[in-house]
Every structure is written in structure tokens, then in C-alpha cells.
Design a protein around this motif. Sequence first.
Motif, PDB file in Angstrom:
ATOM      1  N   UNK A  37       0.730  -1.190  -0.134  1.00 47.29           N
ATOM      2  CA  UNK A  37       0.048   0.459  -0.169  1.00 47.29           C
ATOM      3  C   UNK A  37       1.125   0.835  -0.498  1.00 47.29           C
ATOM      4  N   UNK A  38       2.637   1.084   0.141  1.00 44.29           N
ATOM      5  CA  UNK A  38       3.081   1.945   0.466  1.00 44.29           C
ATOM      6  C   UNK A  38       3.947   2.525  -0.971  1.00 44.29           C
ATOM      7  N   UNK A  39       4.591   1.390  -1.455  1.00 50.53           N
ATOM      8  CA  UNK A  39       5.597   1.530  -2.495  1.00 50.53           C
ATOM      9  C   UNK A  39       5.002   1.261  -3.931  1.00 50.53           C
ATOM     10  N   UNK A  40       3.731   0.395  -3.697  1.00 48.35           N
ATOM     11  CA  UNK A  40       3.171   0.131  -5.124  1.00 48.35           C
ATOM     12  C   UNK A  40       2.984  -1.086  -5.459  1.00 48.35           C
ATOM     13  N   UNK A  41       4.660  -1.395  -4.793  1.00 47.60           N
ATOM     14  CA  UNK A  41       5.309  -3.010  -6.228  1.00 47.60           C
ATOM     15  C   UNK A  41       4.323  -4.219  -5.810  1.00 47.60           C
ATOM     16  N   UNK A  42       4.703  -5.096  -6.533  1.00 46.59           N
ATOM     17  CA  UNK A  42       3.416  -6.491  -6.834  1.00 46.59           C
ATOM     18  C   UNK A  42       4.297  -7.587  -5.937  1.00 46.59           C
ATOM     19  N   UNK A  43       4.344  -8.586  -5.176  1.00 42.73           N
ATOM     20  CA  UNK A  43       4.639  -9.259  -5.210  1.00 42.73           C
ATOM     21  C   UNK A  43       4.152 -10.768  -5.282  1.00 42.73           C
ATOM     22  N   UNK A  44       4.919 -11.859  -5.906  1.00 44.04           N
ATOM     23  CA  UNK A  44       4.275 -13.126  -6.321  1.00 44.04           C
ATOM     24  C   UNK A  44       4.668 -14.137  -5.267  1.00 44.04           C
ATOM     25  N   UNK A  52       8.041 -15.543  -1.500  1.00 40.79           N
ATOM     26  CA  UNK A  52       7.619 -13.711  -2.759  1.00 40.79           C
ATOM     27  C   UNK A  52       9.035 -13.602  -3.078  1.00 40.79           C
ATOM     28  N   UNK A  53       8.204 -13.731  -4.319  1.00 41.52           N
ATOM     29  CA  UNK A  53       8.541 -12.609  -5.102  1.00 41.52           C
ATOM     30  C   UNK A  53       8.331 -10.974  -5.983  1.00 41.52           C
ATOM     31  N   UNK A  54       9.633 -10.258  -5.768  1.00 40.70           N
ATOM     32  CA  UNK A  54       9.327  -8.735  -6.846  1.00 40.70           C
ATOM     33  C   UNK A  54       9.083  -8.744  -7.868  1.00 40.70           C
ATOM     34  N   UNK A  55       7.466  -8.586  -8.173  1.00 39.92           N
ATOM     35  CA  UNK A  55       7.430  -9.108  -9.679  1.00 39.92           C
ATOM     36  C   UNK A  55       7.681  -7.762 -10.783  1.00 39.92           C
ATOM     37  N   UNK A  56       7.622  -6.347 -10.466  1.00 39.87           N
ATOM     38  CA  UNK A  56       7.553  -5.941 -11.275  1.00 39.87           C
ATOM     39  C   UNK A  56       8.744  -4.732 -10.830  1.00 39.87           C
ATOM     40  N   UNK A  57       9.499  -4.862 -10.717  1.00 44.18           N
ATOM     41  CA  UNK A  57      11.202  -4.386 -10.547  1.00 44.18           C
ATOM     42  C   UNK A  57      12.207  -3.538 -11.304  1.00 44.18           C
TER      43      UNK A  57
END
Length: 136
Positions: A37-44, A52-57
Motif C-alpha cells: 500500500x506504500x511502494x505500489x510493488x507487486x509480490x508473487x 515471495x518474489x518482486x514482480x515489477x522491478x
Amino acid sequence: MPSPKAQKIDLNSDYPCPCGRRGRLMPIVLTEAFGCNKCQQIFVVEENGHAIEQLSTTYPYKRSWHWTGSRWSKAYPRIRDSYLPVALLIIVVVFVVGLFLAPNLPKEPHIIIGFIMGAVVALMLIVLMYWLAYRR
């Protein structure tokens, strides 16, 4: 005290963001993913459900974390985590080789000054490498 072993990630729970920006990972409906909710990153969530793996990097390598029950820990430590020890080892080797070669060098001052300047440049490169690896 929670176990340092990786625990299975619950897809219905929220977790702190592993990026360190005090955000919360919230489950994304109908997926096996979380959004911060803060950095707008998506984790799969990985296939085994323990990481978990950072999706958009923007990094060239994907980043992964394990949940230990109280915090995230890096799933796969990378070479950048060992830059400083490797760089210091290189400097020590250069100085030791320089000490062994010093008696055989000509006593002209410009050669000794060149060796000292080379060591200073190497040290500056190590500091630059360390700064680039650990900056955010």
C-alpha cells in the motif's frame, strides 16, 4: 520466539513490506499475489509457497524473500552482499604483494608515488562499489 526457518505464506493474511518503506502487503483478490500500500510493488508467491518474489522491478535480478514468522529475510543472497569483503581482500593482496616487491623496486620516488596513487585509486573504487551496491 519465532523460528528463523521459512514459513509458508498465508494468502489471506497481510504482512509488512520487505522493501522497508513501512508499507503493508495486502492480498490481491483471486491471485496468488500481494500488493504494497506504500511502494505500489507487486509480490508473487513462489510455487512452494514459502517465498515471495518482486514482480515489477527495476533491478536486473529478481528479488525474493522468505517469511520467518516475524520478518522477511532474503531468499537468495547475491554477490553484492559480499562486495566489501572481496574488495578488502583484493586490497590486502595488493599491499602484501607490494611489500614483497618493494625491496626489488628501484629507489626512484616516482615509482613509489605511482604505487601509492594506484593503491589510493583502488581504495576509492572499493568505496564507490560499496556505495553503489548499498544505496537505495
